[in-house]
Design a protein around this motif. Structure first.
Motif, short mmCIF file in Angstrom:
data_model
loop_
_atom_site.label_atom_id
_atom_site.label_comp_id
_atom_site.label_asym_id
_atom_site.label_seq_id
_atom_site.Cartn_x
_atom_site.Cartn_y
_atom_site.Cartn_z
N ARG A 309 14.16 62.30 29.12
CA ARG A 309 15.50 62.07 29.97
C ARG A 309 16.13 63.36 30.17
O ARG A 309 16.91 63.70 30.91
N PHE A 310 15.63 64.31 29.23
CA PHE A 310 16.51 65.69 29.23
C PHE A 310 15.60 66.68 29.89
O PHE A 310 15.91 67.95 30.09
N GLY A 311 14.35 66.71 29.25
CA GLY A 311 13.33 67.89 29.59
C GLY A 311 13.35 69.26 28.80
O GLY A 311 14.38 69.28 27.88
N VAL A 312 12.63 70.08 29.11
CA VAL A 312 12.45 71.21 28.62
C VAL A 312 14.06 72.15 28.57
O VAL A 312 14.47 72.55 27.45
N PRO A 313 14.60 72.24 29.53
CA PRO A 313 15.93 73.02 29.39
C PRO A 313 16.91 72.32 28.69
O PRO A 313 17.45 73.05 27.86
N SER A 314 17.40 71.24 28.69
CA SER A 314 18.09 70.68 27.82
C SER A 314 17.87 70.59 26.40
O SER A 314 18.55 70.59 25.33
N SER A 315 16.37 70.31 26.16
CA SER A 315 16.03 70.20 24.84
C SER A 315 15.86 71.70 24.05
O SER A 315 16.56 71.59 23.06
N ALA A 316 15.86 72.64 24.94
CA ALA A 316 15.77 74.23 24.31
C ALA A 316 17.35 74.52 24.30
O ALA A 316 17.60 75.23 23.08
N LEU A 317 18.07 74.03 25.20
CA LEU A 317 19.63 74.35 24.92
C LEU A 317 20.13 73.67 23.51
O LEU A 317 20.88 74.29 22.64
N PHE A 318 19.74 72.50 23.20
CA PHE A 318 20.17 71.62 22.21
C PHE A 318 19.58 72.39 20.83
O PHE A 318 20.17 72.39 19.88
N ALA A 319 18.35 72.81 21.06
CA ALA A 319 17.68 73.05 19.83
C ALA A 319 18.22 74.41 19.42
O ALA A 319 18.27 74.79 18.26
N ASN A 320 18.43 75.39 20.20
CA ASN A 320 18.89 76.68 19.84
C ASN A 320 20.44 76.44 19.44
O ASN A 320 20.82 77.14 18.59
N SER A 321 21.17 75.73 20.20
CA SER A 321 22.64 75.35 19.41
C SER A 321 22.68 74.63 18.03
O SER A 321 23.43 75.32 17.30
N THR A 322 21.81 73.96 17.90
CA THR A 322 21.83 73.34 16.55
C THR A 322 21.33 73.90 15.54
O THR A 322 21.67 73.85 14.25
N THR A 323 20.32 74.86 15.85
CA THR A 323 19.79 75.80 14.85
C THR A 323 20.70 77.23 14.54
O THR A 323 20.59 77.87 13.64
N GLY A 324 21.36 77.47 15.65
CA GLY A 324 22.27 78.60 15.73
C GLY A 324 23.47 78.45 14.81
O GLY A 324 24.12 79.41 14.59
N THR A 325 23.79 77.09 14.81
CA THR A 325 25.04 76.54 14.11
C THR A 325 24.43 76.17 12.70
O THR A 325 22.97 76.23 12.40
N SER A 326 25.15 75.42 11.83
CA SER A 326 24.45 74.68 10.66
C SER A 326 24.31 73.31 11.21
O SER A 326 24.73 72.47 10.13
N THR A 327 24.02 72.74 12.17
CA THR A 327 24.15 71.28 12.57
C THR A 327 23.19 70.59 12.06
O THR A 327 23.12 69.50 11.36
N GLY A 328 21.91 70.90 12.83
CA GLY A 328 20.57 70.19 12.34
C GLY A 328 20.46 68.86 13.28
O GLY A 328 19.36 68.25 13.01
N ALA A 329 21.32 68.58 14.11
CA ALA A 329 21.09 67.49 14.76
C ALA A 329 19.87 67.55 15.66
O ALA A 329 20.03 69.05 16.19
N VAL A 330 19.37 66.75 16.27
CA VAL A 330 18.21 67.14 17.19
C VAL A 330 18.08 65.97 18.45
O VAL A 330 18.19 64.97 18.41
N ASN A 331 17.66 66.66 19.55
CA ASN A 331 17.54 65.61 20.72
C ASN A 331 15.86 65.66 21.20
O ASN A 331 15.71 65.09 22.36
#
Length: 540
Positions: A309-331
């Motif tokens: 549903r999200f593809g590479v761009p939204s997956s990359a954006l989420f992955a970068n944001s969640t590991t650049g913070t201390s979040t750890g959520a993943v899509n």
């Protein structure tokens, strides 16, 4: 519209939204921590807790408050999991096993939210709401309190008082996290996120798990916690149903860490200081996003591991944001990323998660790195370093060094030990370089209080439950104690005037020095390990 164009639009909308709220939200948080008054609810809490809100605390007292509060949180959350069978809404899931309960208690109290279990089959709604969700709020508030205490160290002069931990904790929870989380829980429900007290619904003859997701999803992202109510986390359509919910969740992940740079500038009386920190954070965030995006878009299997549903761009954006913070959520599934893409996500954590980092942790981590950068600058010019009018002597630099070195020490010792154990081989789903990457990622995630995982490694054994739990605790509290010690030392000093030899800290020179120091420390510490894992995998 192509997926690349759609991804760029999404990034643009995200950046505009963050820019719009940066000033008002950052200034609001500054007022929260400097207000002289207390609300009726806050005064009621202080009376019950027998806290004098007008009393200031030395750094040691402040640190003991953090440790004591967190220890009690671990004990209570552990007990709550172990008595789950007698609680309402347990759905006959029984008591949580001791090893899992120990790991989970430390995980949520340290704002890590690492999960070695399947939430919808292990945790009942009462433990989720009363135990895990409460820790999502207060663990984030603890991080913000420590960050504000460090800022007070720069602002105050000739005093041994850093404020009151209990006041900072209550204000961060009641005035910031609760209202924003409530608002966005309603917004997420409107986008289609599930909110139900049922254990599940039957669809085409199959049972599909449900939970009170929206209320926990909002604080999970806002507090940079990351623990999912459902096992697939933010890849699950009940947690993240569409592109709008995905964008909102990424916004929630970033909004407090980004806005805290404005809070910092406001509190120190020079907002340019905050802009410099934000510029460094944003530059590193953007560079790693580009690496992950390009690596995944041009990989051999660009759709593997990415939510369709999200593809590479939204997956990359989420992955970068969640590991650049201390979040750890993943899509999406980080374990299926390319060597370079997965290495980019890992690199965010190895930077110390200050791009832009977690709620509070990102700000105090980059301020500690600023102290290190100014110390290096002082060595180069042969003068005593100073930052924001405070001299950086042996005590200050030692405290900063302890804070910076704690995470790499815990990570490398833990990962190295795990790699040597014969039993670890059976826990890996992949051999060779990728298997080592899975180990490195797990201990980087735990030691940085991130919580995301490659998920190709099975961590249900007693060794992993215990060792990762210890890494979470040490990775959280050693830096916090060092940061508070640094704050106490800074607050005791008088402010020194700027001279012709003072390095300006509001321009591109200092920004370059700070960004270079972040990259240099990570490179000197982790390149040997990365060369055997994700770098080797990317080159093969």
């Amino acid at each position: 519209m192509s997926s690349t164009a759609a991804g760029l639009v999404q990034v643009g909308v995200l950046l505009v939204a963050l820019a719009v709220v940066h000033r008002p939200f950052g200034d609001y948080m500054a007022r929260v921590y400097t207000s002289a008054g207390h609300s009726r609810v806050e005064r009621a809490v202080y009376r019950v807790a027998r806290v004098d809100p007008e009393s200031g605390q030395r750094w040691g007292t402040y640190a003991r408050g953090v440790i004591a509060f967190s220890f009690v949180g671990v004990v209570l959350l552990y007990v709550l999991q172990r008595i789950q069978s007698v609680l309402p809404f347990d759905f006959d899931r029984g008591a949580v096993p001791p090893g899992v309960a120990f790991n989970t208690a430390i995980s949520f109290v340290t704002n890590t939210n690492w999960q070695s279990y399947v939430p919808e089959s292990v945790m009942g709604h009462t433990v989720q709401m009363v135990g895990l969700t409460v820790q999502n709020f207060v663990s984030g508030a603890v991080g913000m309190a420590v960050a504000v205490a460090l800022v007070r160290g720069f602002v105050r002069h000739r005093t041994d008082r850093l404020g009151n931990f209990w006041v900072d904790l209550v204000r961060g929870t009641i005035r910031i996290l609760l209202p924003v989380a409530f608002l966005f829980a309603v917004v997420l429900v409107a986008t289609g996120v599930v909110m139900s007290l049922k254990s599940g619904v039957t669809v085409d003859g199959r049972q599909v798990a449900t939970a009170p997701v929206a209320s926990q999803e909002a604080i999970k992202e806002l507090g940079t916690n990351g623990g999912g109510v459902l096992n697939a986390n933010s890849a699950h359509p009940f947690e993240n149903p569409n592109g709008w919910s995905n964008l909102i969740e990424v916004f929630l992940i970033l909004v407090i860490p980004v806005s805290l740079t404005r809070t910092f500038g406001t509190l120190v009386g020079d907002r340019r200081q905050g802009y410099v920190l934000l510029g460094v954070m944003g530059t590193l965030w953007s560079l790693v996003l580009a690496v992950i995006w390009v690596a995944e878009a041009h990989g051999l299997r660009p759709s593997e591991g990415k939510e369709t549903r999200f593809g590479v761009p939204s997956s990359a954006l989420f992955a970068n944001s969640t590991t650049g913070t201390s979040t750890g959520a993943v899509n999406s599934m980080h374990d299926s990323y390319t060597g370079l893409g997965g290495g980019g996500a890992m690199l965010n954590m190895l930077f110390g998660e200050m791009t832009p980092g977690g709620v509070g942790t990102g700000l105090y981590s980059i301020l500690v790195m600023a102290v290190i950068a100014m110390f290096l600058a002082g060595l180069m010019v042969g003068r005593t370093p100073e930052y924001l009018g405070k001299k950086l002597g042996r005590r200050e630099v030692t405290a900063a060094a302890v804070s910076i070195l704690a995470m790499p020490t815990v990570l490398l010792v833990g990962a190295g030990t795990a790699a040597l154990l014969p039993s670890t081989k059976g826990a890996l789903n992949n051999p060779g370089e990728h298997g080592l990457s899975e180990i490195l990622y797990a201990y980087a995630s735990a030691s940085n209080n991130n919580g995301s995982a490659f998920a190709g490694i099975t961590v249900t054994s007693d060794w992993f439950q215990a060792s990762l739990g210890v890494c979470m605790a040490l990775g959280r509290f050693i830096p916090i104690i060092a940061v508070l010690c640094l704050a106490g030392s800074l607050a005791a000093q008088k402010k020194v005037p700027e001279t012709a030899g003072t390095l300006p800290t509001t321009g591109p020179l200092f920004a370059t020095l700070l960004g270079g120091s972040i990259v240099l420390v990570a490179a000197l510490t982790f390149v040997p390990a990365l060369a055997l894992g994700p770098i080797a995998e990317a080159l093969l």
